[in-house]
Design a protein around this motif. Sequence first.
Motif, PDB file in Angstrom:
ATOM      1  N   GLU A  66       3.983  -7.489  -8.887  1.00  0.00           N
ATOM      2  CA  GLU A  66       3.273  -6.346  -8.312  1.00  0.00           C
ATOM      3  C   GLU A  66       4.126  -5.372  -7.510  1.00  0.00           C
ATOM      4  O   GLU A  66       3.610  -4.374  -7.007  1.00  0.00           O
ATOM      5  CB  GLU A  66       2.130  -6.878  -7.415  1.00  0.00           C
ATOM      6  CG  GLU A  66       1.107  -7.668  -8.217  1.00  0.00           C
ATOM      7  CD  GLU A  66       0.120  -8.432  -7.346  1.00  0.00           C
ATOM      8  OE1 GLU A  66       0.179  -8.317  -6.108  1.00  0.00           O
ATOM      9  OE2 GLU A  66      -0.712  -9.150  -7.924  1.00  0.00           O
ATOM     10  N   TYR A 115       1.418  -3.185  -7.578  1.00  0.00           N
ATOM     11  CA  TYR A 115       1.064  -2.794  -8.944  1.00  0.00           C
ATOM     12  C   TYR A 115       0.076  -3.813  -9.496  1.00  0.00           C
ATOM     13  O   TYR A 115       0.431  -4.728 -10.213  1.00  0.00           O
ATOM     14  CB  TYR A 115       2.323  -2.708  -9.816  1.00  0.00           C
ATOM     15  CG  TYR A 115       2.060  -2.021 -11.122  1.00  0.00           C
ATOM     16  CD1 TYR A 115       1.984  -0.641 -11.179  1.00  0.00           C
ATOM     17  CD2 TYR A 115       1.850  -2.744 -12.284  1.00  0.00           C
ATOM     18  CE1 TYR A 115       1.715  -0.001 -12.372  1.00  0.00           C
ATOM     19  CE2 TYR A 115       1.579  -2.116 -13.483  1.00  0.00           C
ATOM     20  CZ  TYR A 115       1.509  -0.740 -13.517  1.00  0.00           C
ATOM     21  OH  TYR A 115       1.222  -0.107 -14.693  1.00  0.00           O
ATOM     22  N   ARG A 124      -3.671   0.420  -5.956  1.00  0.00           N
ATOM     23  CA  ARG A 124      -2.205   0.262  -6.018  1.00  0.00           C
ATOM     24  C   ARG A 124      -1.545   0.785  -4.748  1.00  0.00           C
ATOM     25  O   ARG A 124      -0.488   0.323  -4.379  1.00  0.00           O
ATOM     26  CB  ARG A 124      -1.670   0.963  -7.267  1.00  0.00           C
ATOM     27  CG  ARG A 124      -2.074   0.192  -8.496  1.00  0.00           C
ATOM     28  CD  ARG A 124      -1.539   0.777  -9.772  1.00  0.00           C
ATOM     29  NE  ARG A 124      -1.866  -0.109 -10.875  1.00  0.00           N
ATOM     30  CZ  ARG A 124      -1.742   0.197 -12.139  1.00  0.00           C
ATOM     31  NH1 ARG A 124      -1.274   1.392 -12.480  1.00  0.00           N
ATOM     32  NH2 ARG A 124      -2.062  -0.675 -13.072  1.00  0.00           N
TER      33      ARG A 124
END
Length: 436
Positions: A66, A115, A124
């Motif tokens: 992420e 992410y 996000r």
Amino acid sequence: MALLTQAPKGTQDVLPRDSYKWQYVEGLAMEIARLYGFQEMRVPTFEHTELFNRSVGDTTDVVQKEMYTFLDKGNRSITLRPEGTAGMARAAVQNGLLNEALPLKVSYLVSCFRYEKPQAGRLREFHQFGAEVYGSDSPACDAEVIAMVGEIFDTLGVRDLRLELNSIGCPECRARYHKALKEYFAAHMDELCDTCRERLEKNPMRILDCKSPVCHKIAKDAPKVLDYICEGCSAHFEGVKARLDALGMPYVVNPTIVRGLDYYTKTVFEFVTDQIGAQGTVCGGGRYDGLLAEIGGPKLPGIGFAMGIERLLKVMDACGAEFPEQPACAIYIGSIGEAASVKAFALVNELREEGFWAECDTMGRGVKAQMKYADKLGCRLSCILGDNELESGRANVKNMRTGETHEVAFDDLIDFVYDAQVAVLTESIRETEINP
Ligand code: HAM
């Protein structure tokens, strides 16, 4: 071209009509934290990637999947912070704050970047209010931090939040627990996702928060960490619970909470709601007694939490929590002709110096259009200056809600606007007394 007027997926604008809600929530959280001894710390939006790898942990979803990581022009690996704790710890160590009086208490408002697959309540770019305490390993400190979160939610009028509590023990407990998890998951090796198969050796606890539905289902029956914690950690957990009991603060022990970040030890907690869909964790936190040493700082314990502002605002809406009224423009001073426009400009300036929101025309509009704008702004009072008013030094001031008018000398305008504001405030206090 559409890209130019479209924000990236998973991001959100805070519009002028909503920003007062953010200011209210953030201001109140910061103010309550101040009463608990926390002072704000601000740190960079990006850090060296290695900081997050080491603290959040390189087998976590956050680090593996992420992070917004890139090479800067000097070829350094940089990451937009996915959370606030690592940067705060880095700043406390770097600036020698941990050599000063302990415990050190810091609070923060930060934007974070992950992410993730965007969905309701999962963005996000999102925002956190958080706080960290360094230097105390006492259960009193855990209870104090949790109580502060409870007080923030109470003061904001958030109802039906559940405090869920667990202890994930110290590194010794962890070693025993990892062994039990490895044995359990090894029997399901073929069903696990590729990432979890890798995690099995390095960090089997991370399989427990994998978002893949199959791993999630298998994890449900995995051994529970509370059954593996040592006497010391167990006594610590009892100490936290005893203090929450003493405050009359309700909680449930949820042995499945392990949190998705590697730095935690002992107490972990979440405030959860069923009112805003699947992403119901509004606040998460816990103790991290090894983090400061892990990043090269002193061997000192720490504990903290962060709440997502977007989720907090969502749950406030869902449970009908009240926001203060949006500030309204106190007076619009319209004008006809250049000389009147200059006078209106000067009067508005005087009012602003006295702390009132006042407006006049800056668009060169006709008087009808000026009044339409004043109406749209929701101005409480208005008046129009023309040649007659300039000559007499007085204006007819209209109460936009009742339609009542009063002739007021320019010199008395500030007092008049002040009295009108007081009347509005008194009225709204009376209304809340009648309909609390
Ligand atoms: P976290 O549980 O990863 O913990 O995040 C804290 C809160 O941030 C969540 O409870 C949620 O409200 C919000 N949040 C997380 N991810 C998203 C997202 N993608 N979209 C919207 N909101 C989100 C931490 O970040 C730790 N640093 C907390 C902490 C501080 N532990 C100790 N000190």
